[in-house]
Motif scaffolding. Sequence first.
Motif, PDB file in Angstrom:
ATOM      1  N   ASP A 183      10.408  10.465  -9.535  1.00  0.00           N
ATOM      2  CA  ASP A 183      11.098  11.474  -8.713  1.00  0.00           C
ATOM      3  C   ASP A 183      11.180  11.025  -7.257  1.00  0.00           C
ATOM      4  O   ASP A 183      12.186  11.179  -6.591  1.00  0.00           O
ATOM      5  CB  ASP A 183      10.352  12.813  -8.757  1.00  0.00           C
ATOM      6  CG  ASP A 183      10.295  13.341 -10.168  1.00  0.00           C
ATOM      7  OD1 ASP A 183      11.151  12.930 -10.975  1.00  0.00           O
ATOM      8  OD2 ASP A 183       9.379  14.131 -10.458  1.00  0.00           O
ATOM      9  N   ASP A 184      10.066  10.393  -6.791  1.00  0.00           N
ATOM     10  CA  ASP A 184      10.060   9.918  -5.394  1.00  0.00           C
ATOM     11  C   ASP A 184      11.098   8.828  -5.174  1.00  0.00           C
ATOM     12  O   ASP A 184      11.650   8.670  -4.103  1.00  0.00           O
ATOM     13  CB  ASP A 184       8.702   9.303  -5.015  1.00  0.00           C
ATOM     14  CG  ASP A 184       7.569  10.292  -5.188  1.00  0.00           C
ATOM     15  OD1 ASP A 184       7.833  11.476  -5.010  1.00  0.00           O
ATOM     16  OD2 ASP A 184       6.452   9.855  -5.509  1.00  0.00           O
ATOM     17  N   SER A 185      11.330   8.009  -6.262  1.00  0.00           N
ATOM     18  CA  SER A 185      12.220   6.857  -6.056  1.00  0.00           C
ATOM     19  C   SER A 185      13.663   7.194  -6.381  1.00  0.00           C
ATOM     20  O   SER A 185      14.513   6.321  -6.475  1.00  0.00           O
ATOM     21  CB  SER A 185      11.747   5.671  -6.891  1.00  0.00           C
ATOM     22  OG  SER A 185      11.762   5.997  -8.251  1.00  0.00           O
ATOM     23  N   GLY A 186      13.960   8.461  -6.625  1.00  0.00           N
ATOM     24  CA  GLY A 186      15.351   8.878  -6.815  1.00  0.00           C
ATOM     25  C   GLY A 186      15.812   8.726  -8.248  1.00  0.00           C
ATOM     26  O   GLY A 186      16.985   8.893  -8.547  1.00  0.00           O
ATOM     27  N   GLY A 187      14.940   8.437  -9.152  1.00  0.00           N
ATOM     28  CA  GLY A 187      15.006   8.174 -10.584  1.00  0.00           C
ATOM     29  C   GLY A 187      16.287   8.293 -11.362  1.00  0.00           C
ATOM     30  O   GLY A 187      17.282   8.837 -10.917  1.00  0.00           O
ATOM     31  N   GLY A 188      16.277   7.748 -12.565  1.00  0.00           N
ATOM     32  CA  GLY A 188      17.315   7.897 -13.593  1.00  0.00           C
ATOM     33  C   GLY A 188      18.681   7.485 -13.114  1.00  0.00           C
ATOM     34  O   GLY A 188      18.831   6.475 -12.445  1.00  0.00           O
ATOM     35  N   GLU A 208       0.820  -1.226   0.000  1.00  0.00           N
ATOM     36  CA  GLU A 208       0.000   0.000   0.000  1.00  0.00           C
ATOM     37  C   GLU A 208       0.849   1.269   0.000  1.00  0.00           C
ATOM     38  O   GLU A 208       0.425   2.299  -0.499  1.00  0.00           O
ATOM     39  CB  GLU A 208      -0.928   0.055   1.228  1.00  0.00           C
ATOM     40  CG  GLU A 208      -2.033  -0.976   1.230  1.00  0.00           C
ATOM     41  CD  GLU A 208      -1.659  -2.218   2.012  1.00  0.00           C
ATOM     42  OE1 GLU A 208      -0.452  -2.604   2.016  1.00  0.00           O
ATOM     43  OE2 GLU A 208      -2.550  -2.810   2.639  1.00  0.00           O
ATOM     44  N   SER A 209       2.073   1.172   0.547  1.00  0.00           N
ATOM     45  CA  SER A 209       2.886   2.392   0.569  1.00  0.00           C
ATOM     46  C   SER A 209       3.814   2.458  -0.639  1.00  0.00           C
ATOM     47  O   SER A 209       4.656   3.361  -0.732  1.00  0.00           O
ATOM     48  CB  SER A 209       3.690   2.463   1.869  1.00  0.00           C
ATOM     49  OG  SER A 209       4.538   1.346   1.941  1.00  0.00           O
ATOM     50  N   GLY A 210       3.694   1.480  -1.549  1.00  0.00           N
ATOM     51  CA  GLY A 210       4.481   1.541  -2.785  1.00  0.00           C
ATOM     52  C   GLY A 210       5.811   0.815  -2.711  1.00  0.00           C
ATOM     53  O   GLY A 210       6.615   0.880  -3.645  1.00  0.00           O
ATOM     54  N   GLU A 211       6.061   0.100  -1.599  1.00  0.00           N
ATOM     55  CA  GLU A 211       7.313  -0.649  -1.482  1.00  0.00           C
ATOM     56  C   GLU A 211       7.189  -1.980  -2.215  1.00  0.00           C
ATOM     57  O   GLU A 211       6.138  -2.635  -2.137  1.00  0.00           O
ATOM     58  CB  GLU A 211       7.630  -0.952  -0.013  1.00  0.00           C
ATOM     59  CG  GLU A 211       7.987   0.244   0.825  1.00  0.00           C
ATOM     60  CD  GLU A 211       9.212   0.984   0.314  1.00  0.00           C
ATOM     61  OE1 GLU A 211      10.184   0.313  -0.101  1.00  0.00           O
ATOM     62  OE2 GLU A 211       9.159   2.226   0.303  1.00  0.00           O
TER      63      GLU A 211
END
Length: 482
Positions: free
Chosen positions: A393-398, A351-354
């Motif tokens: 962006d939330d996951s620190g991307g690219g 639920e929190s996207g993990e």
Amino acid sequence: MSERSSDALAGARSGLSRFRSALSRNSLRIVFLVIILLSAAAVVSASMGNELSTASQEEVPEAPATENHTVVTESGRAGTITVYSPDGEVRYYDNSRTKYFDADPVEGDPMTIEYTATDTIHSEGPTCTDPPCALNVIERVDLEAENPEPEVVYERYDYKETAGEWHDADRINETHVVVADIVADQVFVVNTETEVVDWLWDAQSDFPVEEAGPYPEDWAHINDVEYIDEEGDPNDGRIMASLRNQDQVVFLDREEGLVEDWTLGSENEYDVQYEQHNPDYIPESQGGPAVVVADSENGRVQEFQREDGEWTRTWEWQDDVIQWPRDVDRLPNGHTLIADSHGNRVIEVDESGEIVWEVGSTLPYEAERLETGAESEGGQSAQALGLESRTDDDSGGGGGGGDDGLFGFDPLGWAGDVLENILPHRVHNGLLFATPIWMGANEFAAIGIALLAGLAWLGLEITWQLRDAGVRFRLPFYRQGD
Ligand SMILES: O=[N+]([O-])c1ccc(OS(=O)(=O)O)cc1
């Protein structure tokens, strides 16, 4: 100065300039050679680094343990269907068909599955000039049988190889199935016992052939269909279908045809969705009406909620790995199961996207958790669950150009990032689809750099040869008197 000594000086000068020119030519040759060798080394090392393969049962990776069985299908590099036991071991595997697509548990018997698959029949040439070119099947297999053997429920030969498949069929009842027919751009309901087609909707009735994909090669690409059987729901009895090339999910009434004001997305409105796959309808009784869908070319999965007669995005999920997801299912425990095709993985996010469960797959088409109902049947809407969205962006991307390389800079990763940003999504995903699994943006960049260096080198060599032979070029424009 005597004539002789001035000749000697001129000779020495021209010798020196020839030596300098040879030196600069050789330095340039060395630079080009080093660039080409380094690029080749990067590609060779990538080819040796990725061991993931699903081409045979022995090679399929084990999965982490989880509740219930998981089905993963593939079509492309390898055509496979794999069923994992809850302990993560492979319980069932088949690769006898060319391509496998959508799989569902049979109602009331979750250990029997039904799926669509295609056999490519290579008759006369690569694009098949002598039909039949494809055999489309709906098959059923009882996973609890001593030797599970697929049994054909319904099949049809088709006349083309490209876009000649059925990517989805959904069972309405014991005798009737609704089929998404990519070949003819139609949705039809067939009685699989009598083989009589009872109902048919043709996308041409509501969409112009001049728009979307090329007609007749691959026009609408109807890649998903769902029969909505929810008493009391506004869409009860309707059929939801996904027209990939129109970027639209539509609702079909069996009497009236297209229900226009329920359509989700519109042609080329890529902010909403871009060549989606596998939409699932979440009914009112489970917090909907909502549609959870893989927004494939945008590299995310998302959900829309029906509010005041309109679709509103209520959830999206992506990380910096996800690339061309083609399936997303909401599970009864609030988690979401995702088939990330070019991310080469099937993942479950909480639920929190993990990410709480993950297994590798070379090109997954769809994933299904058995014993949880077909697709998102047992799941609730993102709004009802209060799911948190997550974006790149939330996951620190690219970050290919991040910190692995020399002095914290990885030039190839940087070039790969640049390439990924400038290549249109469809071109990038097309390249990933057509090339081996170990190839990604960095390897494409390495090949591109090597090709550019090779071309520049060739151009210079030709110019030098011509110059040495005394051939001079004039610019196409010159000053008066020149
Ligand atoms: O395996 N195929 O032939 C295949 C696979 C995927 C595909 O594209 S998709 O967008 O329908 O997944 C088209 C053809």
